[in-house]
Design an enzyme around this catalytic site. Structure first.
Site, PDB file in Angstrom:
ATOM      1  N   ARG A  64       0.813  -1.226   0.000  1.00  0.00           N
ATOM      2  CA  ARG A  64       0.000   0.000   0.000  1.00  0.00           C
ATOM      3  C   ARG A  64       0.847   1.276   0.000  1.00  0.00           C
ATOM      4  O   ARG A  64       0.490   2.267   0.640  1.00  0.00           O
ATOM      5  CB  ARG A  64      -0.935   0.038   1.226  1.00  0.00           C
ATOM      6  CG  ARG A  64      -1.988  -1.035   1.240  1.00  0.00           C
ATOM      7  CD  ARG A  64      -3.191  -0.602   0.438  1.00  0.00           C
ATOM      8  NE  ARG A  64      -4.186  -1.660   0.403  1.00  0.00           N
ATOM      9  CZ  ARG A  64      -5.345  -1.604   1.031  1.00  0.00           C
ATOM     10  NH1 ARG A  64      -5.666  -0.549   1.723  1.00  0.00           N
ATOM     11  NH2 ARG A  64      -6.185  -2.599   0.919  1.00  0.00           N
ATOM     12  N   ARG A  68      -3.525   6.640   0.080  1.00  0.00           N
ATOM     13  CA  ARG A  68      -3.930   7.841   0.815  1.00  0.00           C
ATOM     14  C   ARG A  68      -2.839   8.533   1.623  1.00  0.00           C
ATOM     15  O   ARG A  68      -3.028   9.663   2.056  1.00  0.00           O
ATOM     16  CB  ARG A  68      -5.110   7.511   1.726  1.00  0.00           C
ATOM     17  CG  ARG A  68      -6.411   7.496   0.952  1.00  0.00           C
ATOM     18  CD  ARG A  68      -7.542   7.042   1.828  1.00  0.00           C
ATOM     19  NE  ARG A  68      -7.258   5.720   2.352  1.00  0.00           N
ATOM     20  CZ  ARG A  68      -8.074   5.028   3.140  1.00  0.00           C
ATOM     21  NH1 ARG A  68      -9.203   5.555   3.520  1.00  0.00           N
ATOM     22  NH2 ARG A  68      -7.749   3.828   3.552  1.00  0.00           N
ATOM     23  N   ARG A  77      -6.573  11.070  -7.929  1.00  0.00           N
ATOM     24  CA  ARG A  77      -7.899  10.451  -7.827  1.00  0.00           C
ATOM     25  C   ARG A  77      -8.992  11.480  -8.091  1.00  0.00           C
ATOM     26  O   ARG A  77     -10.021  11.184  -8.699  1.00  0.00           O
ATOM     27  CB  ARG A  77      -8.103   9.882  -6.416  1.00  0.00           C
ATOM     28  CG  ARG A  77      -7.606   8.467  -6.188  1.00  0.00           C
ATOM     29  CD  ARG A  77      -8.542   7.416  -6.708  1.00  0.00           C
ATOM     30  NE  ARG A  77      -9.909   7.521  -6.229  1.00  0.00           N
ATOM     31  CZ  ARG A  77     -10.338   7.108  -5.048  1.00  0.00           C
ATOM     32  NH1 ARG A  77      -9.503   6.548  -4.207  1.00  0.00           N
ATOM     33  NH2 ARG A  77     -11.612   7.227  -4.699  1.00  0.00           N
ATOM     34  N   ASP A 113      -6.889  -3.394  -7.135  1.00  0.00           N
ATOM     35  CA  ASP A 113      -7.491  -3.900  -5.897  1.00  0.00           C
ATOM     36  C   ASP A 113      -7.885  -5.350  -6.109  1.00  0.00           C
ATOM     37  O   ASP A 113      -8.116  -5.776  -7.252  1.00  0.00           O
ATOM     38  CB  ASP A 113      -8.719  -3.069  -5.497  1.00  0.00           C
ATOM     39  CG  ASP A 113      -9.105  -3.347  -4.047  1.00  0.00           C
ATOM     40  OD1 ASP A 113      -8.541  -2.701  -3.146  1.00  0.00           O
ATOM     41  OD2 ASP A 113      -9.926  -4.249  -3.813  1.00  0.00           O
ATOM     42  N   TYR A 188     -15.283 -11.515   1.416  1.00  0.00           N
ATOM     43  CA  TYR A 188     -16.020 -10.331   0.949  1.00  0.00           C
ATOM     44  C   TYR A 188     -17.308 -10.729   0.238  1.00  0.00           C
ATOM     45  O   TYR A 188     -18.362 -10.111   0.419  1.00  0.00           O
ATOM     46  CB  TYR A 188     -15.142  -9.474   0.019  1.00  0.00           C
ATOM     47  CG  TYR A 188     -14.121  -8.653   0.776  1.00  0.00           C
ATOM     48  CD1 TYR A 188     -14.526  -7.609   1.611  1.00  0.00           C
ATOM     49  CD2 TYR A 188     -12.764  -8.908   0.673  1.00  0.00           C
ATOM     50  CE1 TYR A 188     -13.601  -6.848   2.318  1.00  0.00           C
ATOM     51  CE2 TYR A 188     -11.829  -8.161   1.377  1.00  0.00           C
ATOM     52  CZ  TYR A 188     -12.258  -7.138   2.202  1.00  0.00           C
ATOM     53  OH  TYR A 188     -11.349  -6.393   2.905  1.00  0.00           O
TER      54      TYR A 188
END
Ligand code: CP3
Length: 384
Positions: A64, A68, A77, A113, A188
């Protein structure tokens, strides 16, 4: 088939010679010497460490590392929803490169992702900021399996396009492709979103093994296809993120998860690229995660690397494992703990420095830059 793939890779690799080296014609010039061997990318410290070969210093990248924690990520983004951004080759390419402009990391990881292939198959999935993937109609019965057909490269043209552009741009630096592991994707899909305890997932695993194995079999097929797309376009290594597999105990992992992960790794064996396998809280599963066929076992921060060495078979490299939260502490703490990771990592046959999980959004990018340099400086090996 194998021959064709190998041939493709060697052509591919030549394309990865850095721009500054591409015009050299004769042999003997310093720029050409590195090309005279096999290839620059293949000899990168990251790929050498994955193959357990001697390295000039310990290679490092961060899970990662795009995202962010970087202000330029938020800018790139803009107002694009996450899955929209992940379907645009230009955005994927730009965001993948952003951390490399700040950190002297030894590999890039594709910005994507684990749910991207599922979205590409037409499932109604959204990634909610601060929450994670949300699935509108969770998988609950046999009838739902029909929604999970196999992935075709034409479902994800933007991935092929982005990987191709990135490989050209990265020069000698390897690009890591990735996919979600079978337990994590199943969780998920069954829960409908993130879960702390994975209750519904495990109740399906215990209560309906036939559906469980059918579901994980399909998710393994999808992971294989998604990874093959990335390798065919030039990715130099792959990582299978089975992040939440630590929710099951060792015997259940062996019976209910490992066969599917093994099929994924076996399917990638002839690609020749190193295969990395990572999950969180998988201390009790590390041996089996290697057994599944990974060349490199990712370790979270809960198990010291020298102990992880004892838990995996010979013939595996390790990746990890500084607690990402340590990066929020003062530098002297970070330095001490990073040196400790490096010291323990020396007991492994090969070590790729990383965090024990992804970079936290509040991490200061300057700290990651400093940590990258520290890892390189502290781990320099004398030649010969
Ligand atoms: O490492 C990298 O830099 C590559 C980028 C990457 C993303 N997702 C981008 C992303 C990778 C490797 C992943 C894999 C992924 N996605 C995993 C396995 C790795 C892990 O962290 O365990 C998992 C479990 C997911 C599912 C997922 N997607 C989660 C849990 C989240 C975070 C939710 C949140 O907002 O906190 C996402 C969204 C996501 N994927 C973000 C990024 C950068 C944040 C989206 C945003 O910017 O709002």
């Amino acid at each position: 088939m194998i021959v064709a793939r190998r041939a493709h890779r060697s052509v591919d690799i030549l394309r990865r010679v850095p721009r500054s080296h591409r015009n050299c014609t004769g042999t003997g010039s310093p720029a050409c010497e590195t090309i005279a061997g096999v290839t620059v990318t293949e000899e990168s410290p990251f790929l050498r460490a994955c193959r357990r070969e001697p390295v000039p210093y310990t290679p490092v990248w961060f899970m990662r590392m795009a995202g962010r924690s970087l202000p330029e990520y938020r800018k790139a983004r803009g107002s694009l929803p996450m899955l929209k951004a992940l379907s645009r080759a230009d955005v994927i390419t730009e965001i993948t490169l952003q951390p490399l402009r700040r950190y002297d990391a030894d590999a890039a990881i594709l910005f994507s992702d684990i749910v991207v292939p599922l979205k590409a198959l037409g499932l109604d999935i959204d990634i909610k900021p601060g929450v994670g993937p949300i699935i509108a109609r969770p998988i609950r019965g046999e009838g739902d399996l029909a929604r999970l057909r196999d992935l075709d490269p034409s479902d994800v043209p933007f991935v092929t396009e982005a990987v191709t552009a990135l490989v050209a741009e990265l020069g000698a630096k390897p690009l890591i492709g990735f996919a979600g592991g079978p337990f994590t994707l199943a969780s998920y899909l069954i829960e409908g979103g993130p879960s702390k305890s994975h209750d519904r997932t495990k109740s399906l695993m215990y209560g309906n093994p036939a559906l469980w194995h059918a579901l994980l079999g399909r998710l393994a097929d999808i992971a294989i296809s998604f990874l093959r797309v990335q390798v065919a376009a030039g990715a130099s290594a792959v990582q299978l993120f089975d992040s939440w597999a630590g929710a099951v105990g060792p015997e259940d992992y062996r019976a209910s998860v490992l066969p599917h992960s093994r099929r994924i790794f076996d399917a990638l064996a002839d690609s020749g690229v190193p295969r990395i396998h990572f999950g969180v809280a998988t201390g009790e599963l590390l041996g089996m995660m290697g057994e599944a066929g990974a060349d490199v076992v990712g370790v979270d921060w809960r198990v010291p690397l020298d102990e992880a060495v004892r838990r995996v078979d010979h013939g595996k490299a390790l990746q990890g494992n500084l607690d990402p939260a340590i990066l929020l502490a003062p530098w002297d703490v970070i330095e001490r703990r990073a040196k400790d990771v490096l010291g323990r990592g020396r007991t492994a046959e090969g070590h790729v420095f990383n965090l024990g999980h992804g970079v936290l959004p509040d991490t200061n990018p300057d700290v990651l830059a400093r940590l990258t340099d520290l890892v390189h400086q502290e781990s320099v090996r004398e030649p010969g």
